[in-house]
Design an enzyme around this catalytic site. Structure first.
Site, short mmCIF file in Angstrom:
data_model
loop_
_atom_site.label_atom_id
_atom_site.label_comp_id
_atom_site.label_asym_id
_atom_site.label_seq_id
_atom_site.Cartn_x
_atom_site.Cartn_y
_atom_site.Cartn_z
N HIS A 1 6.08 -50.70 -58.64
CA HIS A 1 5.98 -51.48 -57.40
C HIS A 1 7.19 -51.25 -56.51
O HIS A 1 7.06 -51.12 -55.29
CB HIS A 1 5.84 -52.97 -57.72
CG HIS A 1 4.61 -53.30 -58.50
ND1 HIS A 1 4.35 -54.57 -59.00
CD2 HIS A 1 3.55 -52.53 -58.87
CE1 HIS A 1 3.19 -54.56 -59.64
NE2 HIS A 1 2.69 -53.33 -59.58
N HIS B 1 -4.33 -52.42 -54.70
CA HIS B 1 -3.19 -52.44 -55.62
C HIS B 1 -3.12 -51.14 -56.42
O HIS B 1 -2.02 -50.66 -56.72
CB HIS B 1 -3.25 -53.62 -56.59
CG HIS B 1 -2.04 -53.67 -57.46
ND1 HIS B 1 -0.83 -54.14 -57.01
CD2 HIS B 1 -1.82 -53.23 -58.72
CE1 HIS B 1 0.09 -53.99 -57.96
NE2 HIS B 1 -0.50 -53.45 -59.01
N ASP C 1 0.11 -48.73 -56.74
CA ASP C 1 0.61 -48.13 -57.98
C ASP C 1 0.70 -46.61 -57.86
O ASP C 1 1.68 -45.99 -58.29
CB ASP C 1 -0.31 -48.47 -59.15
CG ASP C 1 -0.09 -49.88 -59.68
OD1 ASP C 1 0.94 -50.51 -59.37
OD2 ASP C 1 -0.97 -50.35 -60.44
N HIS D 1 -1.88 -45.32 -64.50
CA HIS D 1 -0.50 -44.84 -64.53
C HIS D 1 -0.36 -43.52 -65.30
O HIS D 1 0.35 -42.61 -64.87
CB HIS D 1 0.41 -45.89 -65.17
CG HIS D 1 0.54 -47.14 -64.36
ND1 HIS D 1 1.04 -47.14 -63.08
CD2 HIS D 1 0.25 -48.43 -64.66
CE1 HIS D 1 1.06 -48.38 -62.62
NE2 HIS D 1 0.56 -49.17 -63.55
#
Length: 305
Positions: A81, A236, A240, A263
């Site tokens: 973030h 969001h 990321d 991720h």
């Protein structure tokens, strides 16, 4: 024809944040310090003799529910973030001092960071900013999951997610070069399903989660609404992605497409891209101006609560 070159920037003065780590639940004090041109983003563990870990691809640790960096067995966790906010707001050089192993989660978005950057302002530096210009496609596939980066103007992102209800299927298209990151991406918060809480806690995760730091979902819907955007979940994931791709060390010039990635795939793409030196070159500006009403520009942001 390339745009006039931009110059690197740092923050005008120090900024301090305090909070708890999303996964560790540990209290943490974090301080952002202006850094000289050419420094990049460097984390400094003040609790471990100021040990430094650069935010670059070769320092990526094992990634699952957050992006962590490691050098010589020293860890800094949940960096995505903050890195997203730095890239999105145009901060090239900064030292990030933390006194524990995890960056504070704050409200689960990048909004507190960009608000702080706006408050103190940015300082232009004498060095021209370098962009990582993509020259050929680089892809990572894992079953039905996919992420790829391709040549193109600006920094275009297309992200598709497909989660159980009440999220379902969402797609977001945007261009980071339009300058709308602060309005359209930064406020989007992390999220999780309440039914997964026990499993994640047994894994040593989400010990610091609260209604103030994440969107909590059940099969019936959002438990701590309202949402900041109708499609806050996919936004969001874009947040990321921008943070994870910051580990390339520079803002990308090209087009990124992701489908049900996360991720691990984001950072795998960074590492694959950086290993293939024929896939990119350094440039001092975008090749062409992003349209004034670019893909992000055409989206109408919801009011931030």
């Amino acid at each position: 024809m390339a745009l006039e070159a931009h110059f690197e920037q740092t923050i005008r003065s120090e900024i301090e944040f305090s909070g708890i780590g999303l996964h560790s639940g540990a209290p943490v004090l974090m301080r952002l310090i202006p850094a000289p041109a050419g420094s990049g983003i460097v984390f400094r563990r003040t609790d471990l003799d100021n040990f430094e870990i650069a935010a670059i691809g070769r320092n990526v640790a094992k990634v699952s529910y957050a992006t962590s960096l490691m050098r010589q067995s020293v860890l800094i966790s949940t960096t995505e973030h903050l890195l997203s906010a730095l890239i999105g707001f145009g901060v090239d050089n900064v030292i990030v001092e933390v006194d524990n192993l995890e960056v504070p989660i704050l409200d689960g978005s990048a909004l507190p960071y960009v608000q702080a950057f706006h408050s103190v302002g940015l300082k232009q530096q004498r060095r021209k900013r370098e962009y990582l210009k993509v020259l050929k496609e680089v892809e990572v596939r894992e079953g039905s999951k996919f992420i790829g980066v391709y040549p193109g103007s600006g920094y275009r992102i297309q992200y598709t997610i497909d989660f159980p209800q009440p999220i379902g299927y969402e797609t977001f298209k945007g261009d980071l070069a339009t300058g709308d990151y602060v309005k359209l991406i930064a406020p989007a918060r992390t999220f999780g399903f309440k039914e997964d809480e026990a499993m994640l806690r047994d894994m040593g995760l989400i010990r610091g989660v609260s209604d103030e730091s994440a969107i909590i979902l059940s099969r019936q819907g959002v438990e701590n609404g309202p949402l900041r955007f109708d499609d806050e979940f996919v936004r969001h994931k874009v947040l990321d992605l921008i943070g994870d791709l910051a580990l390339a060390g520079r803002r990308i010039q090209g087009r990124v497409v992701a489908e049900r990635a996360g991720h691990a795939m984001h950072t795998a793409l960074v590492q694959r891209l950086m290993r293939d030196r024929s896939a990119w070159e350094l440039a001092h500006g975008y090749d062409e101006v992003a349209e004034p009403a670019g893909m992000m520009g055409r989206l109408q942001p919801a009011t931030v609560s």
